[in-house]
Design an enzyme around this catalytic site. Structure first.
Site, mmCIF file in Angstrom:
data_model
loop_
_atom_site.group_PDB
_atom_site.id
_atom_site.type_symbol
_atom_site.label_atom_id
_atom_site.label_comp_id
_atom_site.label_asym_id
_atom_site.label_seq_id
_atom_site.Cartn_x
_atom_site.Cartn_y
_atom_site.Cartn_z
ATOM 1 N N ARG A 6 -1.848 11.248 4.417
ATOM 2 C CA ARG A 6 -2.552 12.003 5.436
ATOM 3 C C ARG A 6 -3.627 12.853 4.890
ATOM 4 O O ARG A 6 -3.725 13.366 3.938
ATOM 5 C CB ARG A 6 -1.937 12.900 6.477
ATOM 6 C CG ARG A 6 -0.695 11.862 7.029
ATOM 7 C CD ARG A 6 0.082 12.695 8.016
ATOM 8 N NE ARG A 6 1.254 11.913 8.695
ATOM 9 C CZ ARG A 6 1.505 11.240 9.195
ATOM 10 N NH1 ARG A 6 0.540 10.230 9.203
ATOM 11 N NH2 ARG A 6 2.551 10.582 9.369
ATOM 12 N N HIS A 66 2.160 12.456 -7.756
ATOM 13 C CA HIS A 66 0.847 11.926 -7.897
ATOM 14 C C HIS A 66 0.672 10.314 -7.870
ATOM 15 O O HIS A 66 1.630 9.612 -7.843
ATOM 16 C CB HIS A 66 0.288 12.395 -9.428
ATOM 17 C CG HIS A 66 1.125 11.770 -10.289
ATOM 18 N ND1 HIS A 66 2.055 12.163 -10.943
ATOM 19 C CD2 HIS A 66 0.708 10.383 -11.078
ATOM 20 C CE1 HIS A 66 2.628 11.546 -11.950
ATOM 21 N NE2 HIS A 66 1.729 10.501 -12.182
ATOM 22 N N GLU A 105 -3.721 11.130 -11.040
ATOM 23 C CA GLU A 105 -3.656 10.960 -12.674
ATOM 24 C C GLU A 105 -4.533 9.908 -13.355
ATOM 25 O O GLU A 105 -4.333 8.897 -12.913
ATOM 26 C CB GLU A 105 -2.134 10.681 -13.193
ATOM 27 C CG GLU A 105 -1.880 10.651 -14.862
ATOM 28 C CD GLU A 105 -0.607 10.178 -15.076
ATOM 29 O OE1 GLU A 105 -0.295 10.384 -16.437
ATOM 30 O OE2 GLU A 105 0.318 9.979 -14.423
ATOM 31 N N GLU A 154 -3.832 3.848 1.647
ATOM 32 C CA GLU A 154 -4.373 3.843 2.871
ATOM 33 C C GLU A 154 -4.182 5.362 3.157
ATOM 34 O O GLU A 154 -3.232 6.113 3.049
ATOM 35 C CB GLU A 154 -3.077 3.178 3.742
ATOM 36 C CG GLU A 154 -3.288 3.385 5.408
ATOM 37 C CD GLU A 154 -2.242 2.949 6.186
ATOM 38 O OE1 GLU A 154 -2.035 3.536 7.423
ATOM 39 O OE2 GLU A 154 -1.360 2.061 5.793
ATOM 40 N N ASN A 173 -5.509 11.853 11.436
ATOM 41 C CA ASN A 173 -4.897 11.854 12.871
ATOM 42 C C ASN A 173 -6.168 12.858 13.583
ATOM 43 O O ASN A 173 -6.739 13.762 13.226
ATOM 44 C CB ASN A 173 -3.589 12.644 12.953
ATOM 45 C CG ASN A 173 -2.550 11.617 12.605
ATOM 46 O OD1 ASN A 173 -2.614 10.546 13.014
ATOM 47 N ND2 ASN A 173 -1.944 12.229 11.354
ATOM 48 N N HIS A 225 0.925 -1.240 0.029
ATOM 49 C CA HIS A 225 -0.141 0.137 0.008
ATOM 50 C C HIS A 225 0.966 1.262 0.003
ATOM 51 O O HIS A 225 1.988 1.339 0.186
ATOM 52 C CB HIS A 225 -0.965 0.061 1.231
ATOM 53 C CG HIS A 225 -0.389 0.349 2.493
ATOM 54 N ND1 HIS A 225 -0.063 -0.863 3.422
ATOM 55 C CD2 HIS A 225 0.441 1.273 3.313
ATOM 56 C CE1 HIS A 225 0.562 -0.451 4.488
ATOM 57 N NE2 HIS A 225 0.664 0.862 4.520
#
Length: 130
Positions: free
Chosen positions: A10, A75, A123, A57, A61, A6
């Protein structure tokens, strides 16, 4: 043996991010809270392309901090079956491209960029052969 699993970055609004990535055709797979010392510190949200194992992922937070994009991020690229149809579907959900589709080189695939709610560039690469 090495296997790609993965990529994580954030986010600041899980609901907006989920709507955006589902609009792109990714499926929401699961979320996972990160708890330390009895406090929920973060929540990870996992998305993937149906039929593929690799995931994106997105980490939220819970302490309200903000982030700077930095200059190193470029990208994430996704192949789409029909770029025109994809852009029309995204437009219905308020997602506009940075500019009209174009080709980087003669004979190359048509591409286009959109931005997610946190301004990450995505993209879209046309696989229709148009």
């Amino acid at each position: 043996m090495t296997r790609y699993l993965h990529t994580m970055y954030r986010i600041t609004d899980p609901e907006k991010s989920r709507k955006f990535y589902e609009a792109l055709g990714l499926e929401f797979r699961r979320d996972m809270d990160i708890v330390r010392d009895g406090q929920k510190e973060a929540t990870n949200y996992f998305f993937g392309v149906p039929g593929q194992d690799e995931e994106l992922e997105l980490t939220f937070n819970h302490d309200g901090r903000s982030y700077e994009m930095g200059t190193a991020y470029g990208h994430v690229a996704l192949a789409v079956d029909d770029l025109d149809e994809t852009l029309a579907r995204l437009k219905e959900q308020g997602i506009e491209p940075e500019r009209e589709p174009y080709r980087v080189r003669e004979g190359g695939s048509r591409i286009c960029f959109v931005r997610d709610p946190d301004d990450y560039r995505i993209e879209l690469i046309d696989r229709s052969g148009k």
